[in-house]
Design a protein around this motif. Structure first.
Motif, PDB file in Angstrom:
ATOM      1  N   ASP A  89       4.967 -46.800   3.558  1.00  0.00           N
ATOM      2  CA  ASP A  89       4.318 -45.616   2.992  1.00  0.00           C
ATOM      3  C   ASP A  89       4.817 -45.336   1.574  1.00  0.00           C
ATOM      4  N   LEU A  90       6.116 -45.514   1.345  1.00  0.00           N
ATOM      5  CA  LEU A  90       6.675 -45.329   0.006  1.00  0.00           C
ATOM      6  C   LEU A  90       5.989 -46.249  -0.993  1.00  0.00           C
ATOM      7  N   ILE A  95       4.614 -44.682  -8.752  1.00  0.00           N
ATOM      8  CA  ILE A  95       5.967 -44.503  -9.275  1.00  0.00           C
ATOM      9  C   ILE A  95       6.015 -43.219 -10.099  1.00  0.00           C
ATOM     10  N   GLU A  96       7.097 -42.478  -9.934  1.00  0.00           N
ATOM     11  CA  GLU A  96       7.341 -41.218 -10.638  1.00  0.00           C
ATOM     12  C   GLU A  96       6.350 -40.112 -10.259  1.00  0.00           C
ATOM     13  N   SER A  97       5.775 -40.202  -9.081  1.00  0.00           N
ATOM     14  CA  SER A  97       4.863 -39.151  -8.625  1.00  0.00           C
ATOM     15  C   SER A  97       5.573 -38.238  -7.638  1.00  0.00           C
ATOM     16  N   ALA A  98       4.965 -37.091  -7.382  1.00  0.00           N
ATOM     17  CA  ALA A  98       5.494 -36.173  -6.370  1.00  0.00           C
ATOM     18  C   ALA A  98       5.456 -36.834  -4.993  1.00  0.00           C
ATOM     19  N   GLN A  99       4.433 -37.650  -4.747  1.00  0.00           N
ATOM     20  CA  GLN A  99       4.315 -38.348  -3.462  1.00  0.00           C
ATOM     21  C   GLN A  99       5.460 -39.347  -3.283  1.00  0.00           C
ATOM     22  N   GLU A 100       5.845 -40.005  -4.374  1.00  0.00           N
ATOM     23  CA  GLU A 100       6.968 -40.937  -4.290  1.00  0.00           C
ATOM     24  C   GLU A 100       8.236 -40.182  -3.897  1.00  0.00           C
ATOM     25  N   LEU A 101       8.473 -39.071  -4.547  1.00  0.00           N
ATOM     26  CA  LEU A 101       9.662 -38.278  -4.246  1.00  0.00           C
ATOM     27  C   LEU A 101       9.649 -37.812  -2.795  1.00  0.00           C
ATOM     28  N   ASP A 102       8.497 -37.346  -2.310  1.00  0.00           N
ATOM     29  CA  ASP A 102       8.383 -36.928  -0.914  1.00  0.00           C
ATOM     30  C   ASP A 102       8.652 -38.090   0.045  1.00  0.00           C
ATOM     31  N   ALA A 103       8.189 -39.285  -0.313  1.00  0.00           N
ATOM     32  CA  ALA A 103       8.381 -40.460   0.548  1.00  0.00           C
ATOM     33  C   ALA A 103       9.825 -40.954   0.518  1.00  0.00           C
ATOM     34  N   LYS A 105      12.591 -39.040   0.096  1.00  0.00           N
ATOM     35  CA  LYS A 105      13.559 -38.109   0.697  1.00  0.00           C
ATOM     36  C   LYS A 105      14.008 -38.515   2.102  1.00  0.00           C
ATOM     37  N   PRO A 106      13.095 -38.769   3.052  1.00  0.00           N
ATOM     38  CA  PRO A 106      13.583 -39.143   4.395  1.00  0.00           C
ATOM     39  C   PRO A 106      14.300 -40.496   4.416  1.00  0.00           C
ATOM     40  N   ALA A 108      16.146 -41.638   1.896  1.00  0.00           N
ATOM     41  CA  ALA A 108      17.470 -41.360   1.336  1.00  0.00           C
ATOM     42  C   ALA A 108      18.366 -40.713   2.387  1.00  0.00           C
ATOM     43  N   GLU A 109      17.786 -39.845   3.204  1.00  0.00           N
ATOM     44  CA  GLU A 109      18.562 -39.221   4.284  1.00  0.00           C
ATOM     45  C   GLU A 109      19.002 -40.273   5.301  1.00  0.00           C
ATOM     46  N   GLU A 110      18.141 -41.250   5.579  1.00  0.00           N
ATOM     47  CA  GLU A 110      18.467 -42.320   6.523  1.00  0.00           C
ATOM     48  C   GLU A 110      19.566 -43.222   5.969  1.00  0.00           C
ATOM     49  N   LEU A 111      19.630 -43.332   4.661  1.00  0.00           N
ATOM     50  CA  LEU A 111      20.615 -44.206   4.025  1.00  0.00           C
ATOM     51  C   LEU A 111      22.043 -43.877   4.458  1.00  0.00           C
ATOM     52  N   SER A 112      22.360 -42.602   4.602  1.00  0.00           N
ATOM     53  CA  SER A 112      23.731 -42.234   4.965  1.00  0.00           C
ATOM     54  C   SER A 112      24.142 -42.826   6.312  1.00  0.00           C
ATOM     55  N   SER A 113      23.194 -42.946   7.237  1.00  0.00           N
ATOM     56  CA  SER A 113      23.527 -43.526   8.549  1.00  0.00           C
ATOM     57  C   SER A 113      23.703 -45.042   8.467  1.00  0.00           C
ATOM     58  N   CYS A 114      23.289 -45.628   7.363  1.00  0.00           N
ATOM     59  CA  CYS A 114      23.385 -47.076   7.188  1.00  0.00           C
ATOM     60  C   CYS A 114      24.582 -47.502   6.330  1.00  0.00           C
ATOM     61  N   MET A 115      25.279 -46.534   5.778  1.00  0.00           N
ATOM     62  CA  MET A 115      26.429 -46.851   4.927  1.00  0.00           C
ATOM     63  C   MET A 115      27.653 -47.154   5.791  1.00  0.00           C
ATOM     64  N   VAL A 116      28.509 -47.998   5.270  1.00  0.00           N
ATOM     65  CA  VAL A 116      29.785 -48.268   5.928  1.00  0.00           C
ATOM     66  C   VAL A 116      30.566 -46.959   5.920  1.00  0.00           C
ATOM     67  N   PRO A 117      31.112 -46.551   7.075  1.00  0.00           N
ATOM     68  CA  PRO A 117      31.860 -45.292   7.118  1.00  0.00           C
ATOM     69  C   PRO A 117      32.949 -45.252   6.044  1.00  0.00           C
TER      70      PRO A 117
END
Length: 150
Positions: A89-90, A95-103, A105-106, A108-117
């Motif tokens: 969907d992203l 590129i550089e649209s409001a839709q890109e930013l909305d896509a 965000k979730p 980026a939030e998922e990224l934290s669960s994928c980082m090495v602790p």
């Protein structure tokens, strides 16, 4: 290919220099990862005609064997494994649209669960999108080739 390798750089220069219509006066400098990601995004859109590549479960199982190149890319490949449809969907946004930013965000939030602790990362949107596109394209291509082999 590993975008940091000398072989990649040589082959990319040959590709660009062989395409007379792509030559522009002057010099263009950019990150190899951004160029590779842009090519992957265009190839994904072309090869999969704007539709979701394949079954998200199969796609998630095939997140690129050619990644990671570093810990950031490992984490972003993990995001593709967890959210292939959201990455698809992203790539459908401008590129550089409001839709890109909305896509983003979730994802980026998922990224934290994928980082090495215990680690952290600072990624800009262009790098984030490029590596996600690369991982999704490689995974979709691998999944499609495996599905065709059955």
């Amino acid at each position: 290919m590993d975008a940091r390798s000398t072989d990649y750089f040589s082959k990319m220069n040959k590709l660009i220099n062989d395409l007379e219509s792509c030559r522009l006066p002057g010099r263009l400098k950019m990150s190899n990862v951004l160029l590779l990601g842009g090519l992957a995004e265009a190839a994904y859109k072309h090869d999969f005609a704007g539709r979701r590549a394949l079954d998200p479960v199969l796609l998630a199982e095939n997140v690129s064997p050619n990644l990671p190149l570093d810990s950031n890319e490992a984490a972003l490949a993990c995001v593709v494994r967890k959210k292939p449809q959201a990455v698809h969907d992203l790539l459908g946004t401008r590129i550089e649209s409001a839709q890109e930013l909305d896509a983003i965000k979730p994802l980026a939030e998922e990224l934290s669960s994928c980082m090495v602790p215990g680690t952290s990362s600072r990624l800009n949107k262009s790098y984030f999108r490029s590596v996600l596109a690369l991982a999704l394209f490689r995974s979709a291509t691998l999944t499609a080739s495996q599905a065709g082999a059955r």
